[in-house]
Design a protein around this motif. Structure first.
Motif, PDB file in Angstrom:
ATOM      1  N   PHE A   1       3.501  -3.847  -2.885  1.00 13.98           N
ATOM      2  CA  PHE A   1       4.673  -3.013  -2.613  1.00 13.98           C
ATOM      3  C   PHE A   1       5.964  -3.735  -2.978  1.00 13.98           C
ATOM      4  CE2 PHE A   1       2.192  -0.728   0.971  1.00 13.98           C
ATOM      5  CZ  PHE A   1       1.549   0.050   0.034  1.00 13.98           C
ATOM      6  N   ALA A   2       6.018  -5.046  -2.713  1.00 14.87           N
ATOM      7  CA  ALA A   2       7.211  -5.822  -3.050  1.00 14.87           C
ATOM      8  C   ALA A   2       7.453  -5.810  -4.557  1.00 14.87           C
ATOM      9  CB  ALA A   2       7.056  -7.262  -2.551  1.00 14.87           C
TER      10      ALA A   2
ATOM     11  N   TRP B   1       8.642  -2.343  -5.572  1.00 15.53           N
ATOM     12  CA  TRP B   1      10.023  -2.162  -5.089  1.00 15.53           C
ATOM     13  C   TRP B   1      11.007  -2.852  -6.026  1.00 15.53           C
ATOM     14  CZ3 TRP B   1      13.651  -5.810  -3.614  1.00 15.53           C
ATOM     15  CH2 TRP B   1      14.840  -5.287  -3.106  1.00 15.53           C
TER      16      TRP B   1
ATOM     17  N   THR C   1      -1.379   2.705  -5.913  1.00 16.11           N
ATOM     18  CA  THR C   1       0.071   2.492  -5.927  1.00 16.11           C
ATOM     19  C   THR C   1       0.517   1.623  -7.098  1.00 16.11           C
ATOM     20  OG1 THR C   1      -0.088   0.596  -4.430  1.00 16.11           O
ATOM     21  CG2 THR C   1       0.278   2.745  -3.427  1.00 16.11           C
TER      22      THR C   1
ATOM     23  N   TYR D   1       2.981   6.164  -2.930  1.00 15.88           N
ATOM     24  CA  TYR D   1       3.140   5.346  -1.725  1.00 15.88           C
ATOM     25  C   TYR D   1       2.758   6.069  -0.451  1.00 15.88           C
ATOM     26  CZ  TYR D   1       5.213   1.975  -4.683  1.00 15.88           C
ATOM     27  OH  TYR D   1       5.379   1.078  -5.682  1.00 15.88           O
TER      28      TYR D   1
ATOM     29  N   SER E   1      13.839  -0.772  -7.812  1.00 18.26           N
ATOM     30  CA  SER E   1      15.217  -1.052  -7.424  1.00 18.26           C
ATOM     31  C   SER E   1      16.067  -1.467  -8.621  1.00 18.26           C
ATOM     32  CB  SER E   1      15.263  -2.160  -6.365  1.00 18.26           C
ATOM     33  OG  SER E   1      14.776  -3.375  -6.891  1.00 18.26           O
TER      34      SER E   1
ATOM     35  N   GLY F   1       8.875  -8.129 -10.950  1.00 18.08           N
ATOM     36  CA  GLY F   1       8.257  -7.130 -10.082  1.00 18.08           C
ATOM     37  C   GLY F   1       6.891  -6.710 -10.582  1.00 18.08           C
TER      38      GLY F   1
ATOM     39  N   THR G   1       6.245   7.230  -7.918  1.00 20.79           N
ATOM     40  CA  THR G   1       6.326   6.557  -6.614  1.00 20.79           C
ATOM     41  C   THR G   1       5.739   7.375  -5.472  1.00 20.79           C
ATOM     42  OG1 THR G   1       8.553   7.406  -6.253  1.00 20.79           O
ATOM     43  CG2 THR G   1       8.359   5.199  -7.202  1.00 20.79           C
TER      44      THR G   1
END
Length: 200
Positions: free
Chosen positions: A188-189, A192, A8, A158, A196, A33, A155
């Motif tokens: 994952f954070a 994201w 990932t 995931y 985002s 990120g 993505t």
């Protein structure tokens, strides 16, 4: 499980390669990120050498990181080719080149294989591996690259940890450790945060 979590990181690696290739731009949110996500990935790799993770191998996890880098390079640099040529034409060329490159390495194994002794079950299993987890994902990935940014297209990875955890635990092939779950959440954070930052 560890390998699927490491996979990932592909969106993060795609971002770095896209920035280097001047296809994408960095922002403060993307940098934060990226750092958080990479910290989670490094933690997963390093915990594979801890005795509690008996079924994890450090070398295998390093190979998964290398695989992620190659996938990211492919997604960024082949996007232009996918836009220019038909996906099936592109895949035919890639598989032909791959076959030529792998021929000297794999010819001995092929020559020593007993194809006559293979039953229908083995032929169907081989066909499944060639079509379902190999050809179809490559076909769909290349179609997605035609319409999406490489970072967004990447993505899809995931889905891997969810399926890998479910199947590995159900089949008794691996155990889910609390620290692996925490590092996965960190990873994952981070991803994201990167994703985002895209408005669309």
């Amino acid at each position: 499980i560890d390998g699927s979590i490491i996979a990932t990181t592909v969106p993060l690696i795609v971002l770095v390669v896209s920035v280097i290739a001047r296809i994408d731009r960095l922002s403060a949110r993307k940098v934060v990120g990226l750092l958080i996500g990479l910290a989670g990935a490094v933690a997963v790799v390093l915990t594979s050498s801890v005795p509690a993770h008996a079924k994890s191998e450090l070398w295998g996890n390093v190979m998964m990181v290398c695989s992620g880098v190659v996938t990211a390079l492919y997604m960024v640099f082949f996007k232009r080719l996918v836009a220019k040529y038909r996906v099936t034409t592109l895949l035919r060329a890639i598989y032909t080149i791959s076959a030529v490159v792998m021929f000297p390495i794999g010819i001995r194994s092929v020559a020593e294989s007993n194809f006559v002794g293979m039953d229908t079950h083995l032929w169907l299993a081989a066909a499944f591996v060639l079509v379902v987890p190999t050809y179809l994902p490559n076909l769909l990935l290349n179609y997605s690259l035609r319409y999406l940014q490489p970072t967004v297209s990447s993505t899809y990875t995931y889905i891997q940890p969810v399926l890998a955890v479910a199947l590995s635990v159900a089949m008794g092939l691996d155990k889910l450790h609390i620290d692996t779950m925490l590092f996965a959440l960190v990873l994952f954070a981070g991803v994201w945060m990167v994703l985002s930052s895209y408005k669309k």
